[in-house]
Motif scaffolding. Structure first.
Motif, PDB file in Angstrom:
ATOM      1  N   LEU A 171       0.824  -1.196   0.000  1.00  0.00           N
ATOM      2  CA  LEU A 171       0.000   0.000   0.000  1.00  0.00           C
ATOM      3  C   LEU A 171       0.869   1.262   0.000  1.00  0.00           C
ATOM      4  N   LEU A 172       1.905   1.278   0.840  1.00  0.00           N
ATOM      5  CA  LEU A 172       2.826   2.417   0.866  1.00  0.00           C
ATOM      6  C   LEU A 172       3.512   2.593  -0.486  1.00  0.00           C
ATOM      7  N   HIS A 173       3.905   1.490  -1.112  1.00  0.00           N
ATOM      8  CA  HIS A 173       4.562   1.524  -2.419  1.00  0.00           C
ATOM      9  C   HIS A 173       3.644   2.150  -3.461  1.00  0.00           C
ATOM     10  N   ILE A 174       2.377   1.753  -3.445  1.00  0.00           N
ATOM     11  CA  ILE A 174       1.419   2.303  -4.409  1.00  0.00           C
ATOM     12  C   ILE A 174       1.236   3.806  -4.181  1.00  0.00           C
ATOM     13  N   ILE A 213       4.198  10.032   4.136  1.00  0.00           N
ATOM     14  CA  ILE A 213       4.127   8.627   3.702  1.00  0.00           C
ATOM     15  C   ILE A 213       5.521   8.022   3.665  1.00  0.00           C
ATOM     16  N   LEU A 214       6.485   8.784   3.178  1.00  0.00           N
ATOM     17  CA  LEU A 214       7.859   8.296   3.119  1.00  0.00           C
ATOM     18  C   LEU A 214       8.418   8.051   4.520  1.00  0.00           C
ATOM     19  N   ALA A 215       8.145   8.960   5.444  1.00  0.00           N
ATOM     20  CA  ALA A 215       8.591   8.768   6.831  1.00  0.00           C
ATOM     21  C   ALA A 215       7.946   7.517   7.423  1.00  0.00           C
ATOM     22  N   LEU A 216       6.667   7.336   7.165  1.00  0.00           N
ATOM     23  CA  LEU A 216       5.970   6.139   7.633  1.00  0.00           C
ATOM     24  C   LEU A 216       6.577   4.880   7.024  1.00  0.00           C
ATOM     25  N   HIS A 217       6.944   4.957   5.747  1.00  0.00           N
ATOM     26  CA  HIS A 217       7.581   3.828   5.060  1.00  0.00           C
ATOM     27  C   HIS A 217       8.909   3.470   5.736  1.00  0.00           C
TER      28      HIS A 217
END
Length: 193
Positions: free
Chosen positions: A9-12, A54-58
């Motif tokens: 999901l993060l990748h998408i 989102i990147l930080a969460l990733h």
């Protein structure tokens, strides 16, 4: 290679968001003395902040998930042993590609891990430099101009990265590895090892 549902999901979100950001960069108008920004620039700023989150969460998820790709595999150049494995894996991919084939892999491979690390690093540099420009909101002179230049160079690198990364995904899909279809399956959990 199979990833957990949240990673997919993060990748998408990152793929769609980065593609939108790059597309907007072609039509947005930068603010300058005597010239206001257009709506695409403002969307670019807001979406950039969302993508930074989102990147930080990733990155946090990479550190806590304990998945199949260890965080150290994303940066093989920091270890002589991992770097050696990366060189060998790159040779393996090259030897297959000169025969118009892609190697099969049932375990995390050093080359794809390094490529993922490179993409996340470039995205991180873009996001952080964008954040610095956003919070500074002053004239793009001096050190802030340098930050802007870094942001733009990382954007150019990201264009190349997305093209190559997406292209390789398509090649792996066509070769029967199911890379794209596996990454897009959000509803199902990843199969076990």
């Amino acid at each position: 290679m199979h990833y957990d549902r949240f990673t997919r999901l993060l990748h998408i979100f990152l793929a769609l968001g980065m593609t939108a950001q790059l597309g907007m960069s072609l039509i947005m108008v930068h603010p300058k003395p005597g010239r206001a920004a257009n709506v695409f620039y403002e969307i670019h700023e807001v979406l950039g902040l969302v993508l930074l989150g989102i990147l930080a969460l990733h990155w946090i998820w990479i550190m806590v998930r304990g998945g199949r790709v260890p965080p150290a595999q994303l940066f093989p150049w920091l270890s002589p042993a991992r770097y050696g494995s990366l060189v060998e894996d790159t040779k393996r991919y090259a030897s297959h590609m000169v025969r118009f084939r892609l190697p099969e892999s049932t375990e995390p491979s050093p080359l794809p891990g390094a490529i993922q690390g490179l993409g996340l690093t470039v995205a991180g540099l873009m996001a952080l430099s964008g954040l610095v420009m956003f919070v500074s909101s002053g004239p793009m002179t001096g050190w802030l101009h340098t930050v802007k230049e870094v942001h733009e160079v990382m954007g150019n690198i990201m264009w190349v990265y997305l093209g190559l990364h997406g292209g390789m995904g398509v090649l792996h899909q066509l070769a029967g590895h199911g890379s794209i279809s596996a990454m897009l399956q959000i509803r199902r959990s990843a199969p076990g090892p």
